[in-house]
Design an enzyme around this catalytic site. Structure first.
Site, PDB file in Angstrom:
ATOM      1  N   CYS A 132      67.739   5.444   8.192  1.00  0.00           N
ATOM      2  CA  CYS A 132      68.534   5.214   6.982  1.00  0.00           C
ATOM      3  C   CYS A 132      69.755   4.361   7.308  1.00  0.00           C
ATOM      4  O   CYS A 132      70.764   4.861   7.831  1.00  0.00           O
ATOM      5  CB  CYS A 132      68.964   6.544   6.377  1.00  0.00           C
ATOM      6  SG  CYS A 132      69.964   6.378   4.878  1.00  0.00           S
ATOM      7  N   CYS A 135      72.907   5.400   5.441  1.00  0.00           N
ATOM      8  CA  CYS A 135      73.546   6.586   6.017  1.00  0.00           C
ATOM      9  C   CYS A 135      74.321   6.259   7.288  1.00  0.00           C
ATOM     10  O   CYS A 135      75.447   6.717   7.478  1.00  0.00           O
ATOM     11  CB  CYS A 135      72.498   7.652   6.352  1.00  0.00           C
ATOM     12  SG  CYS A 135      71.376   8.081   5.014  1.00  0.00           S
ATOM     13  N   ASP A 136      73.721   5.490   8.182  1.00  0.00           N
ATOM     14  CA  ASP A 136      74.238   5.352   9.543  1.00  0.00           C
ATOM     15  C   ASP A 136      74.728   3.953   9.918  1.00  0.00           C
ATOM     16  O   ASP A 136      75.235   3.746  11.021  1.00  0.00           O
ATOM     17  CB  ASP A 136      73.160   5.773  10.549  1.00  0.00           C
ATOM     18  CG  ASP A 136      72.724   7.217  10.349  1.00  0.00           C
ATOM     19  OD1 ASP A 136      73.564   8.024   9.924  1.00  0.00           O
ATOM     20  OD2 ASP A 136      71.546   7.528  10.605  1.00  0.00           O
TER      21      ASP A 136
END
Length: 304
Positions: A132, A135-136
């Site tokens: 992701c 997300c990261d």
């Protein structure tokens, strides 16, 4: 007889458990593995969940679970084998032959990420291997990142990372991308994205974290040095047991809007397993809440 059986203990399922508890509905959360909190636990750090930033995915998942337990949520560990409905009663059968009945079902079983299935992938998941970029991606500011894939998600991830990382490699097994033409043009015009076609990852290398990846390009092995690897080769909805029971789209996602209503009355879909444009922790949690409201209205309206 339960009011609601919640299938799945990720953010959508646990959010539904909290809202069901607050509504004084008798509910049980069915989870395949004890203590699971969904795919969020694979995230090294979560910075985009409102009010709870800077924690690991595991820590955030634990907080979700403890919140559900605060409302005396009942959990059952077991793999669902079959779901059926007779009149207004749902029957959920498990692989261990146990059976539960309920007035409504919230299906929040999520998706499974397609893996590269290469050496080092599982070892470095959460240690440089991510699924992701939203997300990261922020953790790779001024670093090097590699994206594996050739569809819209991979192209979008590469563009997102290019705004933060110093260098981005985009690796695809074919000689052309499958994604949107406009995205392809943007990728090709972005200076710090290096496109590598006709290449297949073969191994992920590192010490405590990722530092390189081996690829096979046109029959020859090469090594790419990178701080992170983002796998964007698709996801598979965990909806196989629902075929013939509820309407699915061509990719297997449950057809449902934000209220969670599906083609089967009393059966609601929440989180990544339903048709939606954004699959994030915060949208999954919202789905769980919406589905409880829908289920409660369904039960009251039908006087079940």
């Amino acid at each position: 007889m339960y009011d609601i059986i919640i299938i799945g203990s990720g953010p959508a399922g646990l959010s539904a458990a909290v809202y069901a508890g607050r509504a004084q509905l008798k509910a049980v959360v069915a989870e395949r593995f004890y203590g699971s909190a969904g795919q969020i636990t694979d995230s090294e750090q979560v910075d985009n969940y409102l009010g709870l930033y800077g924690e690991s995915g595991f820590e955030l998942g634990e907080k979700f679970r403890h919140h559900a337990l605060a409302f005396n949520t009942e959990f059952y560990e077991g793999e669902v084998a079959c779901i059926s409905k007779t009149e207004n009663v749902f029957k959920v059968e498990f692989a261990d032959k146990s059976q539960f009945e309920s007035k409504a079902v919230i299906y929040a079983a999520g998706t499974s990420r397609r893996k590269l299935e290469i050496k080092g992938e599982s070892e470095f998941t959460g240690k440089g291997v991510s699924y992701c970029a939203v997300c990261d991606g922020a953790f790779y500011k001024n670093k090097t990142a590699a994206v594996v894939g050739g569809g819209d998600t991979a192209l979008g991830d590469a563009l997102l990372l290019s705004r933060m990382a110093e260098k981005v490699y985009l690796i695809h097994r074919r000689n052309e991308f499958r994604g949107n033409a406009m995205l392809q043009e943007k990728v090709r015009n972005t200076e710090n994205i290096e496109i590598i076609l006709n290449a297949v990852p073969s191994e992920i290398i590192g010490d405590n974290r990722v530092n390189a990846m081996k690829i096979i390009r046109e029959g020859k092995e090469e090594k790419i040095f990178t701080d992170g690897i983002f796998v964007a080769v698709g996801t598979v909805p965990n909806s196989g047991l629902l075929k013939g029971f509820v309407k699915l789209d061509k990719n297997g996602y449950i057809i449902a809007d934000e209220d969670g209503v599906t083609s089967v009355s009393g059966f609601f879909a929440a989180g990544d397993v339903r048709t939606k444009s954004v699959r994030q922790v915060i949208t999954a949690a919202a789905d769980g809440a919406s589905c409880v409201y829908s289920a409660e209205n369904y039960i009251l309206k039908n006087n079940i």
